[in-house]
Every structure is written in structure tokens, then in C-alpha cells.
Design an enzyme around this catalytic site. Sequence first.
Site, PDB file in Angstrom:
ATOM      1  N   GLY A 263      31.996  25.040  60.490  1.00  0.00           N
ATOM      2  CA  GLY A 263      30.654  24.480  60.474  1.00  0.00           C
ATOM      3  C   GLY A 263      29.777  24.930  59.334  1.00  0.00           C
ATOM      4  O   GLY A 263      28.578  24.634  59.325  1.00  0.00           O
TER       5      GLY A 263
ATOM      6  N   HIS B 102      41.225  16.834  60.298  1.00  0.00           N
ATOM      7  CA  HIS B 102      41.735  18.029  59.643  1.00  0.00           C
ATOM      8  C   HIS B 102      43.214  17.877  59.271  1.00  0.00           C
ATOM      9  O   HIS B 102      44.001  17.338  60.050  1.00  0.00           O
ATOM     10  CB  HIS B 102      41.556  19.235  60.556  1.00  0.00           C
TER      11      HIS B 102
ATOM     12  N   SER C  36      35.875  24.689  57.465  1.00  0.00           N
ATOM     13  CA  SER C  36      37.094  24.716  58.277  1.00  0.00           C
ATOM     14  C   SER C  36      38.329  24.342  57.480  1.00  0.00           C
ATOM     15  O   SER C  36      39.436  24.705  57.852  1.00  0.00           O
ATOM     16  CB  SER C  36      36.959  23.758  59.456  1.00  0.00           C
TER      17      SER C  36
ATOM     18  N   ASN D 224      29.512  19.462  54.809  1.00  0.00           N
ATOM     19  CA  ASN D 224      28.739  19.384  56.047  1.00  0.00           C
ATOM     20  C   ASN D 224      27.292  18.986  55.780  1.00  0.00           C
ATOM     21  O   ASN D 224      26.668  18.313  56.600  1.00  0.00           O
ATOM     22  CB  ASN D 224      28.806  20.716  56.793  1.00  0.00           C
TER      23      ASN D 224
ATOM     24  N   ASP E  58      42.897  14.590  65.551  1.00  0.00           N
ATOM     25  CA  ASP E  58      41.467  14.288  65.467  1.00  0.00           C
ATOM     26  C   ASP E  58      41.143  13.387  64.290  1.00  0.00           C
ATOM     27  O   ASP E  58      40.029  12.893  64.161  1.00  0.00           O
ATOM     28  CB  ASP E  58      40.631  15.571  65.413  1.00  0.00           C
TER      29      ASP E  58
END
Length: 227
Positions: free
Chosen positions: A92, A206, A55, A120, A203
Site C-alpha cells: 500500500g 499481481h 507490493s 498507488n 486477482d
Amino acid sequence: MLRKRLMGLFVFAALAASCGNGQNKKNDDKTLDSTDQKPLTTETSKKNILFFGTSLTAGYGLDPTEAYPALIQNRIDSLKLNYKVINGGLSGETSAGGKGRIDWLLKQPVDIFVLELGANDGLRGLAVAETTKNLQDIIDRVKAKYPNVKMVIAGMQMPPNMGAKFTTDFKNIYPTLAKKNDMALVPFLLDKVGGIPKLNQQDGIHPTAEGDKILANNVWVVLKDLL
């Protein structure tokens, strides 16, 4: 729990890239789930730079024009260089997912390949050896299809609360692969962004548009010498 780990990462300023969907500001999906991609097209008259990653590459929560690959395209255009940026970032994406997806993207010519994957895996606690193996497989496939390709790998890091040995071993994946495969190395993609609230979205994970400008610069410092 992954978000909690990432927030811990920002506290210690050792951020790792996690996954979100980077297609536009209206998308508020913050999971690690992958999404479908539309076929990518390029201009055949130009050399292609493929950014292949998570991402962070896709530009989660941003307009597509604000993602760091798009900002690099702007620099390329301002210098009148004959390159076309292809954003192959996907929400993801893991190293295993990337291994399964890379052949589809290699159907188009690739002159420069920028690899941003693995974080990830780390957040899920996957074995460093397995991540390394998957990334090497991706590199091998790109080289096999395009032997003259120039390659860049973007380094990532894990939060210290995942254990000293794991974080050290994970961090070392990137310089080790860069040396082994004669790749240019971006030491840490999120340098000067991780842990700085004003440069990250609400969040806490990011980068903002301003943050992505710094990411673009972190990559450009390395990439420009290959153009």
C-alpha cells in the site's frame, strides 16, 4: 473500485502497480493498507542495494524467495558480486508514505537505491505534481545521506480510462526524474507481464512467480551496469 481500475488496466495492457501485502502466499489481504515492517539487517561486509517500493517489490502472494529482488540477489550471488539486496517493499505504499518511511531505512548504508513508487498515488487520482514532489524529496534524502549512491527508478503507468492527459503526465514522471537526478531508468517495470493472464495471480493484479522472473530481468538489464 481500485481493483476494477486495475482490471481495466490489464485489459488495455497498461498496468500500474497497486498494493497488496507481499510477504507470503498465505496472506490474502488485497487492500491498499500499509503494514508494519520488521527491522532490516544487512551484512556489513557487502555493499547494499535497497529496493524501495510497493507490493510489487515486496512480492505480494509469493514466497519471499520468489520476489524479484530475491531473484536479483540470486543473480548477484551466481556472479560472485559483493552486494546484498534489501527488500524495502511495503503493501500500500504511496509516495507520501515512502517519504515518511525512508529515513528509517537509511539508517543502514545504501550503495545502490532502486525506487519503485507512485502507482498507488496514480490509482487514487492524486495530482501528478504532488507525486513528483514526494518522489523528488525521497531522492534528495537518499543523496543527502549517501552522496555517492547510485540510483535507479522503475517506471510505472496508469490505465487509459483515467484520462489521456493524466496517464501521459503520470508516465512522464519517471523519465523526467531520471534525467533530472542522473538516475538509471527502468522504462516500465511490468513490461511483458501486464495484461498477460498466465503471468498474473488470480486477482489479475499481481505477478506470479513466473511473472516476477520477468520483472527481475527488466530491472537487471538496467541494474547490472551499476554493479
